[in-house]
Design an enzyme around this catalytic site. Structure first.
Site, PDB file in Angstrom:
ATOM      1  N   ASP A  52       1.286   6.210   5.720  1.00 20.63           N
ATOM      2  CA  ASP A  52       0.369   5.200   5.189  1.00 20.63           C
ATOM      3  C   ASP A  52       0.914   4.523   3.925  1.00 20.63           C
ATOM      4  O   ASP A  52       0.204   3.795   3.252  1.00 20.63           O
ATOM      5  CB  ASP A  52      -1.002   5.860   4.924  1.00 20.63           C
ATOM      6  CG  ASP A  52      -2.158   4.899   5.094  1.00 20.63           C
ATOM      7  OD1 ASP A  52      -1.953   3.830   5.691  1.00 20.63           O
ATOM      8  OD2 ASP A  52      -3.257   5.218   4.612  1.00 20.63           O
ATOM      9  N   ASP A 102      -3.055   9.939   3.947  1.00 16.20           N
ATOM     10  CA  ASP A 102      -4.443   9.505   4.111  1.00 16.20           C
ATOM     11  C   ASP A 102      -5.184  10.452   5.043  1.00 16.20           C
ATOM     12  O   ASP A 102      -5.085  10.348   6.269  1.00 16.20           O
ATOM     13  CB  ASP A 102      -4.464   8.068   4.672  1.00 16.20           C
ATOM     14  CG  ASP A 102      -5.885   7.543   4.833  1.00 16.20           C
ATOM     15  OD1 ASP A 102      -6.830   8.188   4.321  1.00 16.20           O
ATOM     16  OD2 ASP A 102      -6.046   6.476   5.460  1.00 16.20           O
ATOM     17  N   LYS A 162       0.849  -1.208   0.000  1.00 11.94           N
ATOM     18  CA  LYS A 162       0.000   0.000   0.000  1.00 11.94           C
ATOM     19  C   LYS A 162       0.881   1.253   0.000  1.00 11.94           C
ATOM     20  O   LYS A 162       1.640   1.490   0.936  1.00 11.94           O
ATOM     21  CB  LYS A 162      -0.910  -0.025   1.237  1.00 11.94           C
ATOM     22  CG  LYS A 162      -1.742   1.245   1.435  1.00 11.94           C
ATOM     23  CD  LYS A 162      -2.694   1.107   2.635  1.00 11.94           C
ATOM     24  CE  LYS A 162      -3.425   2.422   2.941  1.00 11.94           C
ATOM     25  NZ  LYS A 162      -4.291   2.345   4.127  1.00 11.94           N
ATOM     26  N   ARG A 209      -7.905  -0.746   0.963  1.00 13.62           N
ATOM     27  CA  ARG A 209      -8.406  -1.961   0.304  1.00 13.62           C
ATOM     28  C   ARG A 209      -8.805  -1.686  -1.134  1.00 13.62           C
ATOM     29  O   ARG A 209      -8.746  -2.572  -1.977  1.00 13.62           O
ATOM     30  CB  ARG A 209      -9.561  -2.554   1.140  1.00 13.62           C
ATOM     31  CG  ARG A 209     -10.766  -1.679   1.256  1.00 13.62           C
ATOM     32  CD  ARG A 209     -11.645  -2.047   2.442  1.00 13.62           C
ATOM     33  NE  ARG A 209     -11.071  -1.603   3.706  1.00 13.62           N
ATOM     34  CZ  ARG A 209     -11.603  -1.818   4.897  1.00 13.62           C
ATOM     35  NH1 ARG A 209     -12.752  -2.469   5.008  1.00 13.62           N
ATOM     36  NH2 ARG A 209     -11.020  -1.387   5.987  1.00 13.62           N
ATOM     37  N   GLU A 225      -9.779   3.272   2.266  1.00 11.81           N
ATOM     38  CA  GLU A 225      -9.292   3.423   0.889  1.00 11.81           C
ATOM     39  C   GLU A 225      -8.184   2.429   0.527  1.00 11.81           C
ATOM     40  O   GLU A 225      -7.984   2.128  -0.642  1.00 11.81           O
ATOM     41  CB  GLU A 225      -8.791   4.866   0.671  1.00 11.81           C
ATOM     42  CG  GLU A 225      -7.357   5.143   1.109  1.00 11.81           C
ATOM     43  CD  GLU A 225      -7.082   4.910   2.588  1.00 11.81           C
ATOM     44  OE1 GLU A 225      -8.027   4.992   3.382  1.00 11.81           O
ATOM     45  OE2 GLU A 225      -5.933   4.619   2.942  1.00 11.81           O
ATOM     46  N   LYS A 251     -10.724  12.157   8.621  1.00 14.42           N
ATOM     47  CA  LYS A 251     -10.223  11.718   9.930  1.00 14.42           C
ATOM     48  C   LYS A 251     -10.212  12.897  10.893  1.00 14.42           C
ATOM     49  O   LYS A 251     -10.087  14.043  10.457  1.00 14.42           O
ATOM     50  CB  LYS A 251      -8.770  11.230   9.776  1.00 14.42           C
ATOM     51  CG  LYS A 251      -8.614   9.888   9.112  1.00 14.42           C
ATOM     52  CD  LYS A 251      -7.149   9.493   9.042  1.00 14.42           C
ATOM     53  CE  LYS A 251      -6.961   8.173   8.333  1.00 14.42           C
ATOM     54  NZ  LYS A 251      -7.562   7.023   9.020  1.00 14.42           N
ATOM     55  N   ASP A 295     -12.559   6.536   4.031  1.00 12.71           N
ATOM     56  CA  ASP A 295     -11.316   6.310   4.773  1.00 12.71           C
ATOM     57  C   ASP A 295     -10.862   4.845   4.675  1.00 12.71           C
ATOM     58  O   ASP A 295      -9.733   4.521   5.027  1.00 12.71           O
ATOM     59  CB  ASP A 295     -11.520   6.728   6.237  1.00 12.71           C
ATOM     60  CG  ASP A 295     -10.206   6.895   6.982  1.00 12.71           C
ATOM     61  OD1 ASP A 295      -9.153   6.908   6.321  1.00 12.71           O
ATOM     62  OD2 ASP A 295     -10.249   7.010   8.229  1.00 12.71           O
TER      63      ASP A 295
END
Ligand code: BES
Ligand code: ZN
Ligand code: ZN
Length: 521
Positions: free
Chosen positions: A301, A283, A278, A365, A363, A290, A361
């Protein structure tokens, strides 16, 4: 990213002649002797502190002294400015514990060297430590270099002395071990530690420096210097391929997405393993924003992508044989620009599966799903491993001490767990199953990107990924807890740890086909 590289070499100099800043001897707990030809002053100090009970070689215990003050007239002086005795702890039956003892001691030495601002350090290797010479050198090198890591490039220094001190030159004395093996282990440890430090650098860089394009540039750069092959799919290629996950997450960002592909090719007959990391360079949560407190940490991230990228570097530098490896790093930011993905939107992934967005959020996946499906369709790998800072839930479950492991194949799960234990990156397996999969059933699309409640968040995230791997043996490492603020140790500072790099290399460099003993969950 560091201006000057730290060097580490085997030296054939007599330790008595070493005139650098710090001369180090390793001491096993309750074994009050060192290499036989140790200088008289060092021997005397050790006897003395042993008798007083001040130092007995226990784990991470150290003793620093100044040999120049203590030399007697009848003996040749020790040239080093300082001597450090570093405790290894008790010799353990378990080989993985002995490896870790050496890494911890390496980290402790680097720390002590930092305190006295030593620039040049000679470490005498322990002859009777029950590990082969190459492993002793490798584990110590890893500990020294990982413990010597600093990230200082964004601070304006008023004076040179403000600079956090780190060692510039490490030397080993073989201490009676076979020097060929020591050299080999040192080299291996150096490549591994440098890769993990490069992964830490990428993570430490803020989102305005380490962008999706930076991933692509770094990949191209390492390919120029090695036998790795690099391809980068840009936005229009993704549009043609129908990668609605990466494109969807990217909609709210002004920076274009990148799908970085690296290939390490050995012989055709060897199995291909696919790695996916990833690469979310920041993020914010997107429209499902968030909370502000701690949001700056979301520059990390991209640690899965960094681990995968730098592991490829090691595979090629150490010329791992017996396996072909392909790495995919989907890279984008997750922001809330006016075109951003919204809750309720439906996207279509590579391969055609549709997904209802419940929470923007979730995201990670979405970008991993496209990469997994594309990688499997393109390379028909024997196995797939993905690494991602995927869920906050894994931190609730396992804290910052274990990586969450989820897999559809027992053998692959065992291999990764063993590799992790070997290198000091422990993993804990969580289950998968239809009862969890049901939590991501959608009324409007094939699946939805988040369950209706927060229960089993790490597992439902993995269930989402599982939808895109079919029957291919697959393991998912949720490194949200371990990629940063991993259990603090002498060789793991606060902040990004570089986790995953050494585990992946350990697993891949001893790869044997899964086919013969394939066990499905
Ligand atoms: N990048 C985060 C996961 C994360 C959280 C990593 C905390 C490190 C520390 C991920 O994209 C995320 O936000 N996941 C959500 C999923 C949820 C909305 C279903 C989470 O874990 O809260
Ligand atoms: Zn998120
Ligand atoms: Zn994320």
């Amino acid at each position: 990213m560091h201006d000057e590289a730290v060097t580490i070499k085997l030296s054939d100099k007599d330790p008595r002649e070493f005139s650098g800043d710090l001369l180090v001897y390793l001491v096993e707990e309750d074994i009050p002797h060192l290499a036989s030809d140790v200088a008289g002053v060092i021997h005397r100090v050790l006897q003395q502190v042993w008798t007083t009970g001040d130092f007995k070689g226990s784990k991470e215990q150290t003793l620093l002294f100044y040999p120049g003050l203590m030399a007697q007239d009848n003996e040749g002086p020790v040239q080093a400015k300082r001597v450090l005795l570093a405790g290894l702890g008790k010799q353990d039956d378990a080989i993985n514990i002995r490896r870790e003892q050496l890494r911890l001691t390496g980290g402790t030495i680097a720390k002590q060297a930092g305190i006295v601002k030593a620039k040049e350090v000679l470490v005498v290797l322990p002859k009777d430590f029950l590990l082969d010479a190459a492993e002793i050198a490798q584990c110590l090198t890893e500990g020294l270099l990982l413990g010597n890591y600093r990230f200082e490039i964004h601070k304006t220094l008023k004076e040179e002395s403000d600079k956090p001190s780190r060692v510039e030159r490490f030397f080993f004395h073989d201490g009676g071990l076979a020097s060929g093996a020591v050299r080999k282990g040192l080299q291996r440890g150096r490549v591994l530690a440098e890769a993990a430090c490069a992964a830490r650098d990428m993570a430490n860089q803020p989102g305005n420096h380490w962008t999706p394009a930076a991933f692509a540039e770094y990949a191209k750069k390492i390919c120029k210097k090695s036998q790795l092959k690099c391809k980068v799919l840009d936005k229009s290629a993704m549009q043609k391929l129908g990668m609605g996950g990466i494109l969807g997450v990217n909609q709210g960002s002004a920076l274009p997405p990148q799908l970085v592909i690296l290939e390490y090719q050995t012989e055709k007959k060897n199995p291909t393993i696919l790695l996916v990391g990833k690469g979310l360079t920041f993020d914010s949560g997107g429209i499902s924003l968030k909370p502000p407190a701690g949001m700056e940490d979301m520059k990390y991230d991209m640690c899965g992508g960094a681990a995968v990228l730098t592991a490829m570097q090691v595979l090629s530098e150490t010329e791992v044989s017996g396996v072909n490896v392909v790495a995919l790093i989907p890279a984008t930011e997750n922001l809330s620009g006016s075109a951003a993905l919204k809750p309720g939107d439906v996207i279509r992934h590579f391969g055609g599966k549709t997904s209802e967005i419940i929470n923007t959020d979730a995201e990670g996946r979405l970008i991993l799903a496209d990469a997994l499906a594309y990688g499997i369709a393109t390379y028909a790998p024997e196995a797939v491993v993905d690494l991602a800072t995927l869920t906050g839930a894994v931190i609730i479950g396992l804290g910052h001490h274990y990586t969450g492991l989820l897999a559809n194949n027992d053998l692959l799960a065992t291999r990764l767990t063993e590799a992790g234990a070997q290198v000091g990156e422990p993993m804990w397996r969580l289950p998968l199953g239809p009862e969890y999969r049901k939590q991501i059933d959608s009324r409007v699309a094939d699946i939805k990107n988040a369950g209706s409640d927060r229960s089993a968040g790490t597992i439902t995230a993995a269930c989402y990924l599982q939808e895109f791997v079919g029957e291919t043996p697959w393991a998912h490492l949720d490194i949200a807890g371990t990629a940063w603020d991993f259990t603090e140790k002498s060789y793991i500072p606060k902040g990004p740890s570089g986790t995953g790099v050494r585990t992946l290399v350990a697993c891949l460099s001893q790869w044997k086909s899964l086919k013969t003993t394939d066990k499905k969950l």
